[in-house]
Design a protein around this motif. Structure first.
Motif, PDB file in Angstrom:
ATOM      1  N   LEU A 199     -46.282 -23.568  17.715  1.00  0.00           N
ATOM      2  CA  LEU A 199     -46.606 -22.801  16.515  1.00  0.00           C
ATOM      3  C   LEU A 199     -46.961 -23.689  15.323  1.00  0.00           C
ATOM      4  N   GLN A 200     -46.710 -24.976  15.424  1.00  0.00           N
ATOM      5  CA  GLN A 200     -46.999 -25.895  14.323  1.00  0.00           C
ATOM      6  C   GLN A 200     -47.696 -27.129  14.884  1.00  0.00           C
ATOM      7  N   PRO A 201     -48.995 -27.233  14.745  1.00  0.00           N
ATOM      8  CA  PRO A 201     -49.899 -26.288  14.076  1.00  0.00           C
ATOM      9  C   PRO A 201     -50.209 -25.081  14.948  1.00  0.00           C
ATOM     10  N   ILE A 202     -50.943 -24.151  14.365  1.00  0.00           N
ATOM     11  CA  ILE A 202     -51.354 -22.938  15.062  1.00  0.00           C
ATOM     12  C   ILE A 202     -52.811 -22.685  14.732  1.00  0.00           C
ATOM     13  N   SER A 203     -53.483 -21.913  15.553  1.00  0.00           N
ATOM     14  CA  SER A 203     -54.917 -21.688  15.360  1.00  0.00           C
ATOM     15  C   SER A 203     -55.214 -20.200  15.231  1.00  0.00           C
TER      16      SER A 203
ATOM     17  N   ASP B  31     -53.032 -10.961   5.239  1.00  0.00           N
ATOM     18  CA  ASP B  31     -52.356 -10.004   6.100  1.00  0.00           C
ATOM     19  C   ASP B  31     -53.280  -8.851   6.471  1.00  0.00           C
ATOM     20  N   ARG B  32     -52.737  -7.883   7.209  1.00  0.00           N
ATOM     21  CA  ARG B  32     -53.537  -6.765   7.705  1.00  0.00           C
ATOM     22  C   ARG B  32     -54.163  -5.960   6.563  1.00  0.00           C
ATOM     23  N   ASP B  33     -53.449  -5.847   5.430  1.00  0.00           N
ATOM     24  CA  ASP B  33     -53.962  -5.099   4.284  1.00  0.00           C
ATOM     25  C   ASP B  33     -54.927  -5.906   3.434  1.00  0.00           C
ATOM     26  N   ASN B  34     -55.107  -7.162   3.773  1.00  0.00           N
ATOM     27  CA  ASN B  34     -56.033  -8.041   3.055  1.00  0.00           C
ATOM     28  C   ASN B  34     -55.630  -8.215   1.589  1.00  0.00           C
ATOM     29  N   GLN B  35     -54.317  -8.226   1.342  1.00  0.00           N
ATOM     30  CA  GLN B  35     -53.810  -8.358  -0.015  1.00  0.00           C
ATOM     31  C   GLN B  35     -52.978  -9.625  -0.199  1.00  0.00           C
ATOM     32  N   THR B  36     -52.210  -9.992   0.792  1.00  0.00           N
ATOM     33  CA  THR B  36     -51.299 -11.128   0.672  1.00  0.00           C
ATOM     34  C   THR B  36     -51.824 -12.306   1.471  1.00  0.00           C
ATOM     35  N   ARG B  37     -51.974 -13.442   0.796  1.00  0.00           N
ATOM     36  CA  ARG B  37     -52.410 -14.651   1.490  1.00  0.00           C
ATOM     37  C   ARG B  37     -51.234 -15.238   2.259  1.00  0.00           C
ATOM     38  N   LEU B  38     -51.430 -15.447   3.552  1.00  0.00           N
ATOM     39  CA  LEU B  38     -50.370 -15.941   4.410  1.00  0.00           C
ATOM     40  C   LEU B  38     -50.373 -17.461   4.528  1.00  0.00           C
ATOM     41  N   ALA B  39     -51.548 -18.035   4.712  1.00  0.00           N
ATOM     42  CA  ALA B  39     -51.620 -19.481   4.939  1.00  0.00           C
ATOM     43  C   ALA B  39     -53.020 -19.975   4.615  1.00  0.00           C
ATOM     44  N   THR B  40     -53.104 -21.274   4.398  1.00  0.00           N
ATOM     45  CA  THR B  40     -54.381 -21.941   4.129  1.00  0.00           C
ATOM     46  C   THR B  40     -54.560 -23.058   5.146  1.00  0.00           C
ATOM     47  N   GLY B  41     -55.728 -23.089   5.775  1.00  0.00           N
ATOM     48  CA  GLY B  41     -55.999 -24.115   6.776  1.00  0.00           C
ATOM     49  C   GLY B  41     -57.413 -24.640   6.649  1.00  0.00           C
TER      50      GLY B  41
ATOM     51  N   THR C 212     -57.539 -24.040  12.119  1.00  0.00           N
ATOM     52  CA  THR C 212     -56.168 -24.499  12.365  1.00  0.00           C
ATOM     53  C   THR C 212     -55.368 -24.417  11.069  1.00  0.00           C
ATOM     54  N   PHE C 213     -54.063 -24.118  11.227  1.00  0.00           N
ATOM     55  CA  PHE C 213     -53.142 -23.998  10.111  1.00  0.00           C
ATOM     56  C   PHE C 213     -51.874 -24.784  10.436  1.00  0.00           C
ATOM     57  N   ASP C 214     -51.312 -25.454   9.423  1.00  0.00           N
ATOM     58  CA  ASP C 214     -50.068 -26.192   9.638  1.00  0.00           C
ATOM     59  C   ASP C 214     -48.925 -25.251   9.993  1.00  0.00           C
ATOM     60  N   ASN C 215     -48.875 -24.096   9.345  1.00  0.00           N
ATOM     61  CA  ASN C 215     -47.871 -23.051   9.634  1.00  0.00           C
ATOM     62  C   ASN C 215     -46.454 -23.601   9.523  1.00  0.00           C
ATOM     63  N   ARG C 216     -46.203 -24.424   8.512  1.00  0.00           N
ATOM     64  CA  ARG C 216     -44.876 -25.017   8.367  1.00  0.00           C
ATOM     65  C   ARG C 216     -43.821 -23.977   7.995  1.00  0.00           C
ATOM     66  N   ASP C 217     -44.232 -22.911   7.309  1.00  0.00           N
ATOM     67  CA  ASP C 217     -43.269 -21.874   6.953  1.00  0.00           C
ATOM     68  C   ASP C 217     -43.155 -20.789   8.013  1.00  0.00           C
ATOM     69  N   GLY C 218     -43.924 -20.898   9.109  1.00  0.00           N
ATOM     70  CA  GLY C 218     -43.774 -19.984  10.238  1.00  0.00           C
ATOM     71  C   GLY C 218     -44.177 -18.554   9.966  1.00  0.00           C
ATOM     72  N   VAL C 219     -45.203 -18.332   9.147  1.00  0.00           N
ATOM     73  CA  VAL C 219     -45.622 -16.958   8.838  1.00  0.00           C
ATOM     74  C   VAL C 219     -46.653 -16.435   9.832  1.00  0.00           C
ATOM     75  N   LEU C 220     -47.264 -17.305  10.607  1.00  0.00           N
ATOM     76  CA  LEU C 220     -48.265 -16.894  11.588  1.00  0.00           C
ATOM     77  C   LEU C 220     -47.653 -16.903  12.979  1.00  0.00           C
ATOM     78  N   TRP C 221     -47.945 -15.843  13.751  1.00  0.00           N
ATOM     79  CA  TRP C 221     -47.414 -15.692  15.102  1.00  0.00           C
ATOM     80  C   TRP C 221     -48.552 -15.405  16.067  1.00  0.00           C
ATOM     81  N   PRO C 222     -48.433 -15.866  17.295  1.00  0.00           N
ATOM     82  CA  PRO C 222     -49.496 -15.601  18.275  1.00  0.00           C
ATOM     83  C   PRO C 222     -49.767 -14.112  18.422  1.00  0.00           C
ATOM     84  N   ASN C 223     -51.069 -13.785  18.557  1.00  0.00           N
ATOM     85  CA  ASN C 223     -51.584 -12.411  18.712  1.00  0.00           C
ATOM     86  C   ASN C 223     -51.487 -11.595  17.426  1.00  0.00           C
TER      87      ASN C 223
END
Length: 390
Positions: A213-217, A245-255, A276-287
């Motif tokens: 998950l770190q990094p993640i794509s 996010d799904r609502d296109n309002q909250t930025r989750l990560a920058t890569g 690719t994203f570093d995903n150090r805070d673990g906000v992105l999950w597969p699928n």
């Protein structure tokens, strides 16, 4: 005297009626004059501002693990030890599970014993071959056939020794396979096999799954017409990618953008891109479904107004500009770029001019207006939301 007073009352009544009639006529005239005068139209205005305008391309994407490993046993045996917890972060090379290695340790001992025996026989055969060769050369007491036979026997035993060494290496390898280690850094999912179960190399289901998950794509799509532009900007440097996010309002990560796929989907007319994203805070999950914004460029010092202020007519695009005397002026403009709720104006207006953003349907050139402050949706200072590329 009373008769004279009574005779004067009708005259006063007539005068009173005449005065009331005159007052009513004057009031009606004033109302008509006020109705004929132009009214100020209430409108919402926003000031044209000079700012940097980011240019985005937006697409839909799905998060994928950088590496997904399904760990299966490579030997048959009983699972005797599990060293991980479900959901644990593990490092590459860390011992995760142990299969009973004792059967393979016995095989190793047997192979080592056979090697010892064959090595002894090989030494004896080599000594006999040396003696037979010397006797043949010195006295002819041995025939050439006997010497060749002894030489072949020594070579056969040498081959047996090499086979024994291979059996030893194989037994050691089986023992190594009993130790299940993490091939990559990642997060362990739910445990599938418990301690005490017999596992086989032919099992279809894995013992556990590790996802990196770190990094993640993220795999996302863009229209095929946008791909040449993206490829051209990639040659100039690394492109920034933002995941929302799904609502296109909250930025989750920058890569960052990694690559463009080597073919276009003919059914959808889109190309796939990978970021690719570093995903150090673990906000992105597969699928996970995400909205992607690809930053292509930044227009420096652009004159920005709300997109709602731009009107379209037979002569092209125009806006209503509020002059200092609070009258509206129709001003033709050239829209250099429309990005979300903002429009960059090429020419036609100056920085600081008040632009009508709401109430244009009641206006005409020269109409008096009553300006109000900018609404939340028409504030030109807000960041632009990206629109799908065409």
């Amino acid at each position: 005297m009373n008769a004279g007073r009574a005779a004067g009352i009708p005259g006063m009544a007539v005068l009173l009626l005449l005065w009331i009639s005159c007052q009513s006529s004057s009031t009606d005239a004033e109302k008509k004059a006020m109705a004929a005068a132009p009214h100020a139209v209430p409108v919402t205005v926003a000031a044209a501002a000079q700012q940097d305008l980011p240019v985005y391309l937006s697409g839909l994407g799905s998060v994928t693990a950088f590496n997904t490993v399904s760990l299966k046993s490579r030997v048959d045996g009983q699972l005797v030890q599990v060293n991980f917890r479900e959901g644990q972060q593990v490092k590459k090379g860390e011992l995760l599970a142990l299969i009973d290695p004792r059967p393979y340790q016995v095989q190793l001992s047997q192979a080592q014993a056979m090697l010892f025996r064959d090595q002894a026989q090989l030494r004896d055969a080599q000594l006999n071959y040396g003696r037979f060769r010397d006797l043949l050369n010195q006295s002819g007491a041995m025939s050439q056939q006997q010497v060749d036979t002894q030489r072949a026997t020594a070579e056969q035993l040498e081959g047996a020794v090499r086979a024994d060494q291979a059996a030893i290496d194989n037994a050691k390898l089986q023992i190594d396979y009993c130790h299940i280690t993490a091939p990559v850094d990642g997060r362990i999912g739910l445990r599938i096999v418990d301690v005490g179960n017999i596992v086989h190399a032919s099992d279809q289901n894995p013992m556990l799954v590790i996802t990196q998950l770190q990094p993640i794509s993220v795999i996302f799509t863009l229209p095929e017409d946008s791909l040449p532009t993206v490829a051209r900007h990639m040659k100039q440097g690394v492109l920034e990618v933002e995941a929302y996010d799904r609502d296109n309002q909250t930025r989750l990560a920058t890569g960052k953008l990694l690559t463009i796929d080597n073919q276009i989907d003919q059914q959808t007319g889109t190309g796939r891109l990978k970021a690719t994203f570093d995903n150090r805070d673990g906000v992105l999950w597969p699928n996970q479904f995400v909205n992607i914004r690809l930053l292509l460029d930044v227009r420096k010092n652009s004159i920005l107004i709300p997109s709602a202020a731009v009107q379209h007519g037979p002569q092209g695009t125009f806006v209503y500009v509020v002059k200092p005397d609070k009258t509206a002026e129709v001003r033709p403009v050239t829209v250099a770029l429309a990005q979300g709720n903002q429009a960059a104006i090429g020419n036609g207006i100056q920085v600081g001019e008040s632009i009508v953003t709401d109430g244009q349907d009641k206006l005409q050139n020269g109409a008096r207006v009553e300006p109000r402050g900018p609404s939340r949706d028409s504030n030109a200072s807000q960041p632009a939301a990206p629109v799908p590329a065409s």
